[in-house]
Write an enzyme that holds these catalytic residues in place. Structure first.
Site, PDB file in Angstrom:
ATOM      1  N   HIS A  13       0.806  -1.219   0.000  1.00  0.00           N
ATOM      2  CA  HIS A  13       0.000   0.000   0.000  1.00  0.00           C
ATOM      3  C   HIS A  13       0.839   1.268   0.000  1.00  0.00           C
ATOM      4  O   HIS A  13       0.398   2.305   0.470  1.00  0.00           O
ATOM      5  CB  HIS A  13      -0.941  -0.004   1.211  1.00  0.00           C
ATOM      6  CG  HIS A  13      -1.912  -1.132   1.169  1.00  0.00           C
ATOM      7  ND1 HIS A  13      -3.059  -1.095   0.408  1.00  0.00           N
ATOM      8  CD2 HIS A  13      -1.894  -2.345   1.755  1.00  0.00           C
ATOM      9  CE1 HIS A  13      -3.712  -2.235   0.549  1.00  0.00           C
ATOM     10  NE2 HIS A  13      -3.028  -3.013   1.359  1.00  0.00           N
ATOM     11  N   ARG A  25      19.231  -5.563  11.114  1.00  0.00           N
ATOM     12  CA  ARG A  25      20.663  -5.489  10.819  1.00  0.00           C
ATOM     13  C   ARG A  25      21.386  -4.604  11.828  1.00  0.00           C
ATOM     14  O   ARG A  25      22.576  -4.783  12.073  1.00  0.00           O
ATOM     15  CB  ARG A  25      20.888  -4.927   9.416  1.00  0.00           C
ATOM     16  CG  ARG A  25      20.374  -5.771   8.288  1.00  0.00           C
ATOM     17  CD  ARG A  25      20.745  -5.147   6.955  1.00  0.00           C
ATOM     18  NE  ARG A  25      22.190  -5.168   6.759  1.00  0.00           N
ATOM     19  CZ  ARG A  25      22.819  -4.476   5.820  1.00  0.00           C
ATOM     20  NH1 ARG A  25      22.126  -3.689   5.010  1.00  0.00           N
ATOM     21  NH2 ARG A  25      24.128  -4.551   5.697  1.00  0.00           N
ATOM     22  N   ARG A  81      19.123 -13.174  12.550  1.00  0.00           N
ATOM     23  CA  ARG A  81      17.681 -12.887  12.549  1.00  0.00           C
ATOM     24  C   ARG A  81      16.891 -13.832  11.652  1.00  0.00           C
ATOM     25  O   ARG A  81      15.660 -13.898  11.743  1.00  0.00           O
ATOM     26  CB  ARG A  81      17.439 -11.447  12.097  1.00  0.00           C
ATOM     27  CG  ARG A  81      17.868 -11.167  10.659  1.00  0.00           C
ATOM     28  CD  ARG A  81      17.553  -9.762  10.228  1.00  0.00           C
ATOM     29  NE  ARG A  81      18.120  -9.482   8.906  1.00  0.00           N
ATOM     30  CZ  ARG A  81      17.858  -8.387   8.206  1.00  0.00           C
ATOM     31  NH1 ARG A  81      17.048  -7.468   8.700  1.00  0.00           N
ATOM     32  NH2 ARG A  81      18.408  -8.190   7.025  1.00  0.00           N
ATOM     33  N   ARG A 134      -8.408  -3.193   3.382  1.00  0.00           N
ATOM     34  CA  ARG A 134      -7.952  -3.869   4.597  1.00  0.00           C
ATOM     35  C   ARG A 134      -8.931  -3.778   5.760  1.00  0.00           C
ATOM     36  O   ARG A 134      -8.547  -3.999   6.910  1.00  0.00           O
ATOM     37  CB  ARG A 134      -6.583  -3.312   5.004  1.00  0.00           C
ATOM     38  CG  ARG A 134      -5.487  -3.552   3.963  1.00  0.00           C
ATOM     39  CD  ARG A 134      -5.325  -5.014   3.631  1.00  0.00           C
ATOM     40  NE  ARG A 134      -4.281  -5.235   2.617  1.00  0.00           N
ATOM     41  CZ  ARG A 134      -3.958  -6.406   2.099  1.00  0.00           C
ATOM     42  NH1 ARG A 134      -4.621  -7.482   2.491  1.00  0.00           N
ATOM     43  NH2 ARG A 134      -3.010  -6.520   1.189  1.00  0.00           N
TER      44      ARG A 134
END
EC number: 2.1.1.148
Length: 408
Positions: free
Chosen positions: A83, A267, A335, A362
């Protein structure tokens, strides 16, 4: 470790009111006299707002801005990316890709095509799948003022948008949507708020130590360029690029531009053990075929299974993440073991028109002319954003509902 069943949405800042729609619309017939509407009671123009919404004259709903802080599971942000309809560049915008010393300029529409369709060879075969296509581009280190290489996080197509053409005194030309942010005197300023004689940051060759005062070799960095003109330049299909933190910017046609979607980065910081577990009110069981399915309540055993399985999986994955960090493994590698139920956070900036488009897809609402069947987790975010916006622009919100919740 924390388990949550709800999301957080907060309004960080805004410049959004019903009067913004009125004066933006009246400029077409009143010219500079339309500025008188800025301080008028917008209630007097309820009919105008309803007309614009009903007949889908959308551009007057773009002259406002809202920035939200959102904390939600990563699976929500996977959908939220779709979006990005606020800050955009036309398809011919040139983006430098490849190594810093031997890169090439590529049209953003071609980067988008490569990303989503794969890179085709001369005989039409797909040589590289889009999942492997993560080219590097240029980003500006805002601490040093120097240009660095960074991998593109994602590329989006954002629909047809009005375009402004910005020309500098040195001949650089950037075409972008009015809401796109450019770096000007160290701050991010929307294109529509820039004027001739303003300064914007442009790519240039500079001494590497220029920003710190320490002499060094010549490097690619940025310098201020004066704007010569800012003029409307039609409407076109537009695109945008998402860049990783901490800078979230890239170079387009030699000018430093920003992206509108900034998520926290695994990160650069250690991710916290906050995970999503559905509450008892979340319907668990899907019935029917895709496109015609419904969700119904689960029984006690099913809720017990979901809760226990999720919490156990989260504990094990986070323990593995911590184990790798303690062993010296880079955060960006470690991660990878974390699930999409992990909570992340982001800032999302939009205008009323783009928010209405988001809400139409949505949220599930009986007033909607075109029904939507969103995943419940992103609908939770949308509902909170809608409640905040309804308080900021009540006349526009009422018109949106009266028009069947179709974005103009």
């Amino acid at each position: 470790m924390e388990f949550l069943s709800d999301v957080t949405v907060e309004l960080v800042r805004h410049n959004a009111a019903d009067s913004d729609v009125v004066w933006a619309a009246r400029v077409s017939t009143a010219g500079e006299q339309s500025l008188e509407a800025v301080h008028q009671d917008p209630e007097r123009s309820r009919g105008l707002i309803n007309y614009l919404m009903r007949d889908r004259h959308g551009s007057p709903f773009e002259h406002n801005s809202m920035t939200f802080f959102i904390s939600a599971p990563i699976l929500v942000f996977r959908e939220f990316h779709r979006h990005r309809v606020g800050w955009c560049l036309p398809g011919d915008a040139l983006i430098p890709v490849g190594p810093l010393t031997n890169g090439v300029n590529k049209k953003i529409k071609d980067i988008y095509a490569d990303w989503h369709e794969g890179v085709h060879d001369s005989v039409g075969g797909v040589r590289e799948l889009p999942s492997r296509r993560h080219p590097t581009t240029r980003t500006v280190n805002l601490d040093t003022g120097l240009i660095e290489s960074a991998r593109i996080a994602d590329v989006f197509r954002s629909g047809i948008k009005p375009i402004l053409k910005i020309t500098t005194v040195h001949g650089k030309v950037l075409r972008c949507s009015p809401d796109h942010a450019l770096l000007s005197r160290g701050a991010w300023v929307k294109a529509k708020d820039l004027a001739p004689a303003d300064l914007i940051s442009a790519q240039a060759t500079v001494p590497a130590g220029e920003s710190t005062g320490v002499p060094g070799p010549l490097r690619e960095g940025v310098r201020d360029e004066e704007i010569l003109s800012v003029v409307p330049d039609g409407e076109e299909e537009t695109y945008d690029i998402s860049m990783p933190g901490p800078w979230h910017n890239f170079i387009a046609d030699g000018i430093v531009v920003h992206n509108s979607y900034n998520e926290e980065s695994g990160r650069y910081r250690e991710l916290q053990p906050v995970f999503y577990v559905p509450g008892r009110e979340r319907r668990l069981v899907q019935q029917g075929k895709p496109g015609k399915y419904t969700f119904v309540e689960g029984d006690d055993e099913q809720y017990k299974l979901v809760t226990e399985a999720m919490e156990d999986s989260y504990r094990r994955s986070y323990e593995a993440y911590q184990e790798m960090l303690k062993a010296g493994i880079a955060r960006e590698v470690a991660r990878a073991v974390l699930p999409v139920g992990l909570f992340s956070s982001m800032y999302a900036t939009c205008n009323a028109r783009s928010l209405m488009h988001f809400l139409s897809l949505r949220t599930k609402d009986e007033r909607a002319t075109v029904p939507s069947f969103p995943q419940r987790e992103i609908e939770m975010v949308a509902e909170k954003m809608e409640a905040i916006w309804a308080g900021l622009m009540p006349l526009t919100y009422a018109a949106f509902n009266a028009a069947g919740r179709v974005a103009p």
